[in-house]
Design a protein around this motif. Structure first.
Motif, PDB file in Angstrom:
ATOM      1  N   ALA A 142       0.807  -1.082   0.105  1.00  0.00           N
ATOM      2  CA  ALA A 142      -0.135  -0.077   0.008  1.00  0.00           C
ATOM      3  C   ALA A 142       0.952   1.214  -0.072  1.00  0.00           C
ATOM      4  O   ALA A 142       0.517   2.034  -0.699  1.00  0.00           O
ATOM      5  N   PHE A 143       2.044   1.198   0.828  1.00  0.00           N
ATOM      6  CA  PHE A 143       2.778   2.308   0.865  1.00  0.00           C
ATOM      7  C   PHE A 143       3.469   2.925  -0.650  1.00  0.00           C
ATOM      8  O   PHE A 143       3.406   4.014  -0.910  1.00  0.00           O
ATOM      9  N   SER A 144       3.907   1.568  -1.496  1.00  0.00           N
ATOM     10  CA  SER A 144       4.777   1.960  -2.387  1.00  0.00           C
ATOM     11  C   SER A 144       3.549   2.546  -3.571  1.00  0.00           C
ATOM     12  O   SER A 144       4.011   3.199  -4.189  1.00  0.00           O
ATOM     13  N   THR A 145       2.542   1.932  -3.588  1.00  0.00           N
ATOM     14  CA  THR A 145       1.480   2.465  -4.442  1.00  0.00           C
ATOM     15  C   THR A 145       1.235   3.999  -4.264  1.00  0.00           C
ATOM     16  O   THR A 145       0.861   4.489  -5.122  1.00  0.00           O
ATOM     17  N   VAL A 146       0.742   4.095  -2.902  1.00  0.00           N
ATOM     18  CA  VAL A 146       0.514   5.329  -2.750  1.00  0.00           C
ATOM     19  C   VAL A 146       1.592   6.509  -2.885  1.00  0.00           C
ATOM     20  O   VAL A 146       1.410   7.600  -3.515  1.00  0.00           O
ATOM     21  N   ALA A 147       2.897   6.224  -2.723  1.00  0.00           N
ATOM     22  CA  ALA A 147       4.035   6.889  -3.187  1.00  0.00           C
ATOM     23  C   ALA A 147       4.018   7.307  -4.717  1.00  0.00           C
ATOM     24  O   ALA A 147       4.180   8.289  -4.915  1.00  0.00           O
ATOM     25  N   GLY A 148       3.824   6.023  -5.509  1.00  0.00           N
ATOM     26  CA  GLY A 148       3.762   6.172  -6.751  1.00  0.00           C
ATOM     27  C   GLY A 148       2.774   7.331  -7.423  1.00  0.00           C
ATOM     28  O   GLY A 148       2.984   7.977  -8.184  1.00  0.00           O
ATOM     29  N   LEU A 149       1.498   6.850  -6.972  1.00  0.00           N
ATOM     30  CA  LEU A 149       0.359   7.554  -7.551  1.00  0.00           C
ATOM     31  C   LEU A 149       0.517   9.061  -7.093  1.00  0.00           C
ATOM     32  O   LEU A 149       0.157  10.081  -7.738  1.00  0.00           O
ATOM     33  N   LEU A 150       0.756   9.032  -5.790  1.00  0.00           N
ATOM     34  CA  LEU A 150       0.614  10.445  -5.331  1.00  0.00           C
ATOM     35  C   LEU A 150       1.625  11.431  -6.012  1.00  0.00           C
ATOM     36  O   LEU A 150       1.712  12.511  -6.455  1.00  0.00           O
ATOM     37  N   MET A 151       2.767  10.839  -6.165  1.00  0.00           N
ATOM     38  CA  MET A 151       3.878  11.617  -6.909  1.00  0.00           C
ATOM     39  C   MET A 151       3.708  11.795  -8.276  1.00  0.00           C
ATOM     40  O   MET A 151       3.771  13.187  -8.762  1.00  0.00           O
TER      41      MET A 151
ATOM     42  N   LYS B 242       5.020  19.952  -5.038  1.00  0.00           N
ATOM     43  CA  LYS B 242       4.981  19.596  -3.671  1.00  0.00           C
ATOM     44  C   LYS B 242       3.638  19.856  -2.830  1.00  0.00           C
ATOM     45  O   LYS B 242       3.106  19.017  -2.135  1.00  0.00           O
ATOM     46  N   GLY B 243       3.042  21.338  -3.272  1.00  0.00           N
ATOM     47  CA  GLY B 243       1.716  21.581  -2.522  1.00  0.00           C
ATOM     48  C   GLY B 243       0.958  20.597  -2.984  1.00  0.00           C
ATOM     49  O   GLY B 243      -0.073  20.183  -2.109  1.00  0.00           O
ATOM     50  N   CYS B 244       0.746  20.272  -4.343  1.00  0.00           N
ATOM     51  CA  CYS B 244      -0.229  19.369  -4.795  1.00  0.00           C
ATOM     52  C   CYS B 244      -0.138  17.983  -4.065  1.00  0.00           C
ATOM     53  O   CYS B 244      -1.154  17.191  -4.011  1.00  0.00           O
ATOM     54  N   THR B 245       1.034  17.453  -3.915  1.00  0.00           N
ATOM     55  CA  THR B 245       1.123  16.171  -3.266  1.00  0.00           C
ATOM     56  C   THR B 245       0.439  16.166  -1.801  1.00  0.00           C
ATOM     57  O   THR B 245      -0.433  15.395  -1.598  1.00  0.00           O
ATOM     58  N   LEU B 246       0.498  17.260  -1.122  1.00  0.00           N
ATOM     59  CA  LEU B 246      -0.222  17.400  -0.032  1.00  0.00           C
ATOM     60  C   LEU B 246      -1.787  17.477  -0.186  1.00  0.00           C
ATOM     61  O   LEU B 246      -2.506  16.860   0.697  1.00  0.00           O
ATOM     62  N   LEU B 247      -2.258  18.404  -1.125  1.00  0.00           N
ATOM     63  CA  LEU B 247      -3.432  18.477  -1.520  1.00  0.00           C
ATOM     64  C   LEU B 247      -3.955  17.119  -1.686  1.00  0.00           C
ATOM     65  O   LEU B 247      -5.282  16.949  -1.232  1.00  0.00           O
ATOM     66  N   LEU B 248      -3.481  16.439  -2.578  1.00  0.00           N
ATOM     67  CA  LEU B 248      -4.060  15.068  -3.259  1.00  0.00           C
ATOM     68  C   LEU B 248      -4.172  14.081  -2.021  1.00  0.00           C
ATOM     69  O   LEU B 248      -5.084  13.551  -1.959  1.00  0.00           O
TER      70      LEU B 248
END
Lengths: 107, 511
Positions: free
Chosen positions: B347-356, B385-391
């Motif tokens: 789950a962590f790696s999927t979130v990392a890939g998709l959010l980035m 960077k801002g969008c990463t947090l917003l998403l």
């Protein structure tokens, strides 16, 4: 930009040569993909003897599993691997055949 | 909440922390080595290694946690997920992979923008891709919340907040330090952490443990008739249409997921990329052959202990079923910890890939591509960077009250991809006459079709039947393709240079 003569790309009317071969293998694999996946479910529907779907395939056991479960759950993913393998083999040969005149190897 | 309220499962927690930290540290050391020894391109890992990378990139909380839960509840209907998520790669390989690579645009917005010569189409496809990422991530957050709840002994609502903070920290750290993905290592960890506990469970329950993927069959005969029928009879828990609709939706959706297609461009040549799919598919299948076994063993353990939950209770704990099967089956706690660590890392790696990639799309396609074309690199980086947090915030808000099972939430993301991005790629590659008016209409219609059931289903029941929220692409994708063709035919063709490029370079490169 290439000055080669060209005609509109259309999956249903592929031009001869590489694209023709590519479309042919794509259609063959699509039939293998769709037939085994949806065709088998349709067949089970066609053969069902109860509303829950008991049929010819649910009566037999294969590798410890009812035949329909084995086919869908175990065999189909393997079948997809085989389809991809066959597709790649064909495309490799097609590319080699068409590359001889233009390129020494695929790029 | 007091610290004394926490009932921490210490050993599993330590294992999970060690696994995730080691991915980061090894990723960092790879970064140093790659940049110093091998230059920016790095080494090619070969077909087998690339296949493992495809599989690890694909494995998410939906495969690791959700699928077993779906089997646990719906039996045979869940095979639609197994088939949908493997058969989708066949479609991707034979219809799109080589051609899109020859086209030279590797993300949906880049491809759509260039092929249809339209900034508006690019913007729409970027917004759709970002929405897909958010929905997909929401399913991962649910999985993370469930696992954190188990690790810390917390209720879901608190655990999902803990989990969100942890995963966002992970993403920010990995992003800011430029951690390389160590996907082959990750696949090895995933497969071991999924199959080893299953072998132990099969042995403990007295079934053929060296290959529990086949061994679980013998357990079926000991299940309650209700679950045995649901698992073995094709139409016991769903109709032919429901099964086919879910399966087809997941297949066509696979081709439209933002992080799937891009894997084809990391491998240096197309031939290796094609062959790595064969290995990737095999590695994915290894997990999918095993998932039903967890569900069957879970039902068996319940039957033996005489504690079968009612349907509502079963649904509420279904996504947790691999963990409950492992704990109730009497596995040692360190082994359950390994299982939980595998789920968390997926789950962590999927979130990392998709959010980035989602944030990069916000910055590249929307901000720089549409709002501020002359933005500086520094500015674009800050926006990303801002969008990463917003998403992440949007994902968190959805996952606070998850609208369904992990598989169901994930399936909505696939349905959206299958109704919008897949038709755009398919027609864009295989029909030179498809134009921007057609594709814009098609993508908007596809979005509407995806959400037609909740929007119009109450007023027009047939809409809810034809376009179920999780499986709308069986009717949706053909409808979108048809409308795109009709609109394209009654509007002017795309520019000649694009049609010529498609004919001579994408489909005529060897003529």
């Amino acid at each position: 930009m290439s000055d080669k003569p060209w005609s509109e790309v259309n999956l249903l009317r592929p031009k001869k040569g590489y694209m023709g071969g590519e479309v042919l293998i794509t259609l063959v694999i699509l039939i293998g993909w769709g037939g085994a996946t949806f065709g088998f479910q349709l067949l089970q529907k066609f053969l069902e003897t109860t509303p829950q779907g008991e049929n010819f395939f649910t009566r037999f056991t294969f590798f410890n599993l009812p035949l329909n479960v084995w086919f869908t759950g175990q065999f189909l993913p393997l079948w997809f691997v085989i389809l991809c393998f066959v597709f790649n083999l064909y495309i490799d040969r097609l590319t080699a055949r068409h590359s001889r005149t233009r390129y020494p190897y695929e790029h | 909440m007091n610290i004394s309220d926490l009932h921490i499962r210490l050993i599993p927690l330590i294992i999970a922390v060690v696994v995730l930290t080691s991915f980061l540290l090894i990723g960092l050391s790879h970064k140093v080595r790659e940049s110093s020894e091998y230059g920016l391109g790095g080494r090619s890992p070969g077909r087998l290694g690339s296949g493992a990378a495809i599989a690890s990139n694909w494995m998410s909380g939906a495969s690791f946690l959700g699928m077993a839960g779906y089997f646990y509840l719906y039996g045979y209907q869940a095979f639609a997920c197994v088939i949908g998520w493997t058969g989708g790669y066949v479609l991707l390989l034979i219809l799109l992979a080589g051609q899109i690579r020859r086209f030279g645009k590797y993300t949906a917005p880049d491809f759509v923008g260039e092929r249809f010569d339209s900034p508006a189409a690019r913007l729409i496809s970027a917004l759709i891709s970002i929405t897909i990422s958010v929905i997909y991530c929401a399913a991962q957050f649910k999985g993370i919340g469930i696992l954190f709840g188990w690790l810390f002994g917390l209720p879901y609502s608190v655990a999902v907040t803990f989990g969100a903070v942890a995963v966002i920290s992970y993403v920010v750290f990995a992003g800011s330090m430029g951690v390389m993905k160590t996907q082959q290592l990750q696949y090895t960890v995933l497969i071991i952490s999924f199959i080893l506990p299953l072998m132990f469970l099969a042995k403990k329950l007295g079934y053929f443990w060296p290959l529990p993927q086949f061994g679980y069959g013998a357990a079926l005969s000991q299940l309650s008739p209700e679950f045995r029928n649901s698992f073995t009879l094709p139409f016991a828990s769903s109709s032919l249409f429901q099964w086919s609709a879910l399966c087809f939706t997941l297949m066509v959706g696979t081709a439209g997921l933002p992080h799937v297609l891009s894997r084809f461009y990391i491998v240096p040549n197309i031939r290796d990329a094609r062959w790595s799919v064969v290995w990737g598919l095999f590695f994915i299948a290894l997990i999918y052959w095993s998932a039903p076994a967890y569900a069957v063993f879970a039902r068996l353990i319940e039957a033996k202990s005489g504690s079968s939950p009612d349907p509502a209770a079963a649904r509420s704990m279904a996504d947790m079923v691999i963990i409950t099967a492992a704990t109730q089956g009497g596995l040692p706690i360190w082994l359950v910890g390994i299982l939980a660590a595998g789920g968390l890392s997926a789950a962590f790696s999927t979130v990392a890939g998709l959010l980035m990639t989602g944030a990069a799309s916000c910055s590249h396609d929307i901000y720089a591509g549409f709002l501020r074309p002359n933005a500086s690199e520094y500015r674009k980086m800050r926006v990303a960077k801002g969008c990463t947090l917003l998403l992440a915030l949007a994902v968190y808000l959805i996952s606070m009250n998850p609208p369904g099972l992990i598989v169901e939430i994930t399936a909505v993301a696939f349905a959206l991809a299958g109704n919008t991005i897949f038709p755009a790629f398919l027609l864009g590659i295989w029909w030179g006459r498809a134009n921007r008016q057609g594709i814009i209409t098609g993508m908007l219609l596809g979005t509407l079709v995806t959400f037609a059931a909740p929007l119009f289903g109450r007023f027009v029941p047939v809409v809810a039947e034809l376009f179920p929220l999780t499986s709308s692409a069986l009717c949706g994708a053909p409808l979108v393709i048809l409308v795109t063709i009709l609109v394209s035919l009654v509007t002017p063709p795309p520019p000649e240079r694009i049609r010529r490029f498609l004919a001579t370079e994408v489909h005529g490169h060897l003529d």
